[in-house]
Every structure is written in structure tokens, then in C-alpha cells.
Design an enzyme around this catalytic site. Structure first.
Site, PDB file in Angstrom:
ATOM      1  CG  ASP A  18      -1.617   1.305   1.455  1.00  0.00           C
ATOM      2  OD1 ASP A  18      -1.978   1.635   2.604  1.00  0.00           O
ATOM      3  OD2 ASP A  18      -1.822   2.023   0.452  1.00  0.00           O
ATOM      4  CG  ASP A  60      -1.401   1.522  -3.798  1.00  0.00           C
ATOM      5  OD1 ASP A  60      -1.745   1.968  -2.683  1.00  0.00           O
ATOM      6  OD2 ASP A  60      -0.211   1.463  -4.180  1.00  0.00           O
ATOM      7  CG  HIS A 100      -5.723 -15.477  -6.189  1.00  0.00           C
ATOM      8  ND1 HIS A 100      -5.218 -16.109  -7.319  1.00  0.00           N
ATOM      9  CD2 HIS A 100      -7.028 -15.287  -6.438  1.00  0.00           C
ATOM     10  CE1 HIS A 100      -6.176 -16.263  -8.200  1.00  0.00           C
ATOM     11  NE2 HIS A 100      -7.289 -15.780  -7.695  1.00  0.00           N
ATOM     12  CG  ASP A 101      -8.400 -18.862  -6.155  1.00  0.00           C
ATOM     13  OD1 ASP A 101      -8.445 -19.087  -7.374  1.00  0.00           O
ATOM     14  OD2 ASP A 101      -8.874 -17.837  -5.623  1.00  0.00           O
ATOM     15  CG  ASP A 143     -11.277 -16.182 -13.291  1.00  0.00           C
ATOM     16  OD1 ASP A 143     -10.508 -16.493 -12.374  1.00  0.00           O
ATOM     17  OD2 ASP A 143     -12.505 -16.139 -13.170  1.00  0.00           O
ATOM     18  CD  GLU A 149      -8.731 -20.523 -12.223  1.00  0.00           C
ATOM     19  OE1 GLU A 149      -9.649 -19.885 -12.759  1.00  0.00           O
ATOM     20  OE2 GLU A 149      -8.650 -20.656 -10.982  1.00  0.00           O
ATOM     21  CG  ASP A 154      -6.686 -12.825 -13.467  1.00  0.00           C
ATOM     22  OD1 ASP A 154      -6.174 -13.200 -12.395  1.00  0.00           O
ATOM     23  OD2 ASP A 154      -7.470 -13.529 -14.144  1.00  0.00           O
ATOM     24  CG  ASN A 191      -2.986   5.311  -1.313  1.00  0.00           C
ATOM     25  OD1 ASN A 191      -3.003   4.195  -0.760  1.00  0.00           O
ATOM     26  ND2 ASN A 191      -3.965   5.725  -2.091  1.00  0.00           N
ATOM     27  CG  ASP A 212      -5.912   3.101   0.381  1.00  0.00           C
ATOM     28  OD1 ASP A 212      -6.530   3.236  -0.688  1.00  0.00           O
ATOM     29  OD2 ASP A 212      -5.006   2.235   0.528  1.00  0.00           O
TER      30      ASP A 212
END
Ligand code: TEU
Ligand code: CA
Length: 560
Positions: free
Chosen positions: A22, A30, A331-332, A201, A258, A99, A24, A26
Site C-alpha cells: 500500500d 495499489d 491467491h485461491d 479465469d 485456468e 488477469d 498511500n 489507505d
């Protein structure tokens, strides 16, 4: 030997932008955060960055629900931030793979906002609508991957729409040539902006059997997967070839499809180069071995024999034609060192051993963010700390069915997707240096021990071991193009295989246990000149015609 291609010789690094860095404050990763870390990735030696979706999205499924395919998600930055990122990636002679999520869009996409207005709206058939059955139930018995029916009733037009994933992810209707045309135009728009490839995907889901029949239901369940009617549909090869002709042709790109449920035989058809479909696929068999008949939350132990046999099956099926992808997490999936290694007393050794196993195989290796420093699974006490729709929906559904909190948390600890989505741990400052704000998801409390800064200061870190593995792939063609054969087939604790190219061979030994072993090297290597290419223990010389393996030791022996 198969044709030489840059995407066969590359190592890919997957970034899940929300959790990467990150810039910035928040609390959300990003694009500018990625740009700031490109020198770190370049030092690792990777060639391609696969970016999980960064398009405009309401984030029901963290970006896998796209509202505008040609705009950047506000939380991640602007289109000019994206253009700067691509420029900086290319400046470092790395490539960017985006992706591509085109089996479904967000329900907030303007196509769907139009489609749901009326049955004769021009965009109606961009999606899959059906009336309910006469008895008032959904059009068929298919289940959503995120719990419940795969159909959502829309009262404005008194029909249901199909969503294999969340209610906010309506499936696109690929039978509609106008939809396909719009997808291909969007792809070319990105390719003309400098994108070097696409990770596609659930791309095998885009062709459904048109009648959308009920799935087999031997146990009389309320809903069943129905995957036999959409994982290998009648027009899938036609659509992929059309996509090549109408979108990808003329660009020097890399594509990976995928494909949940894909078999080795199907993978050969998808990836044989003369078929011009995809370069490689992500298969799921090896990451489904520790799931029981009820699916991923139905935990079962993973016998090493099954793991050896499955990876070997895929290596041999794609040894002569087509191409393989190589991954142990993303990520899964839960973190590989926790799932396949030992993330307690042998975390560093087993992380390096698993990396050796994967990177010495035939295929394109994928590194998931944080894997290169041995990040582990996480255990949050409250379901409130979990953000993944798949986990939250499962928890609520199973709690209703009477399964207690403790049992559900046990399953989430082992298989939850948030295991892979806790922020990358950059240093031992607050929130692991991921953000100066409040992170969108809590950081794994072990960030003080496991972080990039510490790894870069330790010459024996997992990071530098990955750097070596990646470098070996660049300097030894046998690793990319050699053939594969399993050895020590019946050993319960050692995964060993050999690679061959010309008069060279590599023998890869990986000890998946805390026990020590001595194994004989194959008799035909007695006369060969041997040296150790890489090992996760201080390398010792070859003792003789046998190999000693300490707990979680990996050893690669080069014979000429
Ligand atoms: O995943 C496809 C898929 O099948 C996954 O849902 C996987 O099987 C499951 O998550 C295992 O727990 C792709 C994306 O990688 C995933 O992040 C998205 O949620 C899904 O498609 C829908 O876009
Ligand atoms: Ca941010």
C-alpha cells in the site's frame, strides 16, 4: 525437443494487488505500491508478473467481478498509474500478464444493468437467463462455488440468471457472437497498451451444454456441481481458437488458461502448439488431493504417493507435446509451506525443498507473492477477521446446518483462501510494513519473524534460494527442455525424479519428512561425473553411489 519459446523459459510471479503493498496509506495495496517494489522482483530474477484483476470492480470477489473491463479500480489507482507500471516493468525487461475474467462479469457492469431491464433488451442475451421449473424451483440443480444455488431469481422479468460464482458474478453467454466480439475488442485494446499476456479465469467454463441439464445427483442433494455440463463444454476448443484468431493473433503473448477439472488428456489438446488455443493451463488435480468427496472443505490427509503419482502423471502427459504450468499455491490456495511442508520447526528447509521440487520440473513455474520468503497460513479467532466471500458464505451456510464454529474455523485454517491474502510482510514494523494505515485484512502476526527485510539480510534465506533456482533455469536448458521420469516410485517419504537431455541428467531428491534416509543412486550413474547443482543444506560432496537426505533435505545431482 519442443520448440524454444520465451514463455517456456520464464518464471512468473503472481501479485494479488490488494495485499501486495500500500503506497498511500489507505490500507489497500495499489499499483504505485507494485511500481515501488519492481527492483525487489527484478532482484529475485523473475521474468513475468501476473497481476490479479485491477479493473473497476465492486470487489464482491476482490476484483474477479468486473464492472468496467477498460478502467482501473479506484482503490488501486488510475490508468496513468497503470501505464507507468507497465513502462517500469518493460524498462526492467520484465513482462506483464493481466488477469482475463470473461466467464462472468459483475452484476454492476452496464451490460448486465441493461440486460436485467427487460427480456427484449439488446443486452439480454449477453447473460444466461432461464424461467424457473414448473414446481417453482431454479432452472436446474447446479450449485454456486460460493454456496447455494447457481441461479438468482430476478423478479423484474420473472426469470433466473446463472452465476457459477457469487450472485454478483452473472455468467456471460458465450453462445452470443456479439458478446464474443466485444470481449475480443477489449483484449486487443489491452494488448495495444502493451500487455504481454493473459491468465484466463475459469476459461474452460465459458462453453456450457446449451440445455443446461441437471447435474448427476446420486445422493439426492439439494444442489450439485453440474460441472460435467460446463467444465468441458461442446464449443470450448472452437471459442479458444476463435479468440486466438480474432484477438491474440499477431501479438507475441503468453496465455495460461485456468481450468478447474481439466484432465491431462484435455490439457494436451488445449496446449498443443499447432492448435493455437492456449500456451499452458492451470490444472487442479494436485491441489484437490487433500479434499474428500464433499469438496475442498471436506479435509483429508495427503499421502505423498498420491502427490508423486499425480505430478508425475502431468509431467509425462505433457512431456512430448503441449506445455505444463507448475504451481503449489496462488491467491485461491493455502500457503504451500503450511500445506505440503512443515511450517513449524522445518519452515525454511521445507520451503526450499518444495521450491526445488517444483522448479526442477518441466513447465513454467509460478511463484505466488510471499512464497519466496516462506509466508505461512494464518489463524484468526473470529470469522469477522475473514474477508473472502467463499469462506464467509460457507461459514454461514454450514453454521445454519448445525456445524459448530470450532469445526468450521478448523476447515478455514486449512483451506481458506485468506491464508494467501494476508498482506505481504515487508519488514517488522507495524502491519509488517504493508501499510501506514489500517490494513483491509489483518497481517499474519508472524511478520516480525518472516519478512522481506530479514530475508534480504540473511544469505541463507528462502529468497536467495529462489534466486538461485531461477538462475539455474536460465543457465541449464535441461531444466526447461529435459524429459522427466519418476524414480524411487514406492518411497513413502522421498519424492525423487530424473530429468534427461542429451548426455546430461539431473537427479532431484526431496525428503518430505523429518526422518533421515540413505538411498542408492541409479546404477547407471556409477561411472558418471557428478556434482551437486543445489541443496537446501550446506552442500556436501557426493558420498559415493548413494545419497544421504536429512529432514526436508532437497538435493539436485548433475550427471554428465
Ligand atoms: O477461481 C476458479 C475456481 O475454481 C476457484 O473458485 C477455486 O476452485 C476455489 O476458489 C478453490 O477454493 C477463479 C479465481 O482464481 C478465483 O479467485 C475467483 O473467485 C473465481 O475464479 C471466480 O472468478
Ligand atoms: Ca493504497
Amino acid at each position: 525437443v519442443q520448440q524454444k519459446k520465451w514463455w517456456k523459459e520464464s518464471v512468473v510471479y503472481q501479485i494479488y494487488p490488494r495485499s501486495f503493498y500500500d503506497s498511500n496509506g489507505d490500507g489497500i495495496g495499489d499499483l504505485n505500491g507494485i511500481t515501488e517494489k519492481l527492483d525487489y522482483l527484478n532482484a529475485l530474477g523473475i521474468d513475468v508478473i501476473w497481476l490479479s484483476p485491477v479493473y473497476d470492480s465492486p470487489n464482491d470477489d476482490n476484483g474477479y467481478d468486473i464492472r468496467d473491463y477498460q478502467a482501473i479500480m479506484t482503490e488501486f489507482g488510475t490508468m496513468s498509474d497503470w501505464e507507468r507500471l507497465v513502462e517500469e516493468i518493460h524498462k526492467r525487461e520484465m513482462k506483464l500478464m493481466m488477469d482475463l475474467v470473461v466467464n462472468h462479469s459483475s452484476d454492476e457492469h452496464h451490460w448486465f444493468m441493461e440486460a436485467r431491464k427487460s427480456k427484449d433488451n439488446p443486452y439480454r442475451d449477453y447473460y444466461i437467463w432461464r424461467p424457473g421449473k414448473a414446481d417453482g424451483t431454479e432452472p436446474n440443480n447446479w450449485e454456486s462455488a460460493f454456496s447455494g444455488s447457481a441461479w438468482e431469481y430476478d423478479e423484474v422479468t420473472d426469470e433466473y440468471y446463472l452465476h457459477l460464482f457469487s450472485k454478483k458474478q452473472p455468467d456471460l453467454n458465450w453462445e452470443n457472437p456479439q458478446l464474443r466480439h466485444d470481449i475480443y475488442s477489449m483484449m486487443k485494446w489491452w494488448l495495444d497498451k502493451g500487455v504481454d499476456g493473459f491468465r484466463m479465469d475459469v476459461i474452460n467454463f465459458i462453453s456450457k451444454v446449451p440445455e443446461l441439464p441437471d447435474g448427476a445427483n446420486p445422493k439426492g442433494k439439494k444442489y450439485v456441481s453440474g460441472g460435467e455440463y460446463y467444465m468441458y463444454g461442446p464449443r470450448i476448443h472452437e471459442f479458444l481458437r476463435e479468440m486466438n484468431q480474432k484477438a491474440l493473433k499477431g501479438y507475441d503473448v503468453m496465455t495460461v488458461g485456468e481450468m478447474p477439472g481439466v484432465t491431462p488428456e484435455q490439457a494436451v489438446k488445449y496446449t498443443k502448439e499447432d492448435r493455437e488455443e492456449v500456451n499452458m493451463v492451470f490444472q487442479f488435480e494436485h491441489v484437490d488431493l487433500d479434499s474428500g468427496p464433499e469438496g475442498k472443505w471436506d479435509l483429508r490427509p495427503l499421502p505423498l504417493r498420491d502427490f508423486k503419482n499425480n505430478l508425475t502423471k502431468w509431467q509425462k502427459a505433457l512431456d512430448r507435446e503441449g506445455w505444463n504450468s507448475l504451481y503449489l499455491n496462488n491467491h485461491d490456495q493455502p500457503r504451500m509451506v503450511s500445506r505440503f511442508g512443515n511450517d513449524k520447526e522445518y519452515r525454511v528447509e521445507s520451503a526450499k525443498m518444495l521450491a526445488t521440487l517444483l522448479h526442477m520440473m518441466k513447465g513454467t513455474p509460478y511463484i505466488y507473492q510471499g512464497e519466496e520468503i516462506g509466508m505461512t497460513n494464518v489463524q484468526f479467532d473470529s470469522i469477522k477477521d475473514y474477508k473472502d466471500i467463499e469462506t464467509i458464505n460457507m461459514y454461514e451456510e454450514k453454521l445454519q446446518e448445525g456445524i459448530v464454529h470450532e469445526e468450521l474455523m478448523k476447515r478455514i485454517y486449512v483451506k481458506g483462501r485468506d491464508n494467501a491474502r494476508t498482506p505481504v510482510q515487508w519488514d517488522n514494523t507495524r502491519h509488517g510494513g504493508f501499510t501506514t494505515g489500517d490494513p483491509w485484512i489483518s497481517v499474519n502476526p508472524n511478520y516480525d519473524e518472516i519478512n522481506v527485510e530479514k530475508a534480504l539480510e540473511d544469505k541463507n534465506s528462502i529468497f536467495y534460494y529462489y534466486q538461485q533456482l531461477i538462475n539455474l533455469r536460465k543457465t541449464h536448458p535441461i531444466i526447461v527442455y529435459g524429459s522427466y521420469d519418476l524414480i524411487l516410485d514406492d518411497h513413502e517419504s522421498i519424492f525423487a525424479y530424473k530429468r534427461m537431455l542429451g548426455d546430461e541428467s539431473l537427479f532431484v531428491y526431496c525428503n518430505f519428512s523429518q526422518e533421515e534416509f540413505q538411498v542408492d543412486m541409479p546404477s547407471d550413474t556409477v561411472q558418471a561425473k557428478k556434482d551437486i547443482l543445489i541443496s537446501n543444506y550446506p552442500t556436501n560432496k557426493i558420498e559415493g553411489d548413494y545419497v544421504l537426505l536429512k529432514p526436508y533435505e532437497a538435493k539436485v545431482i548433475h550427471c554428465r
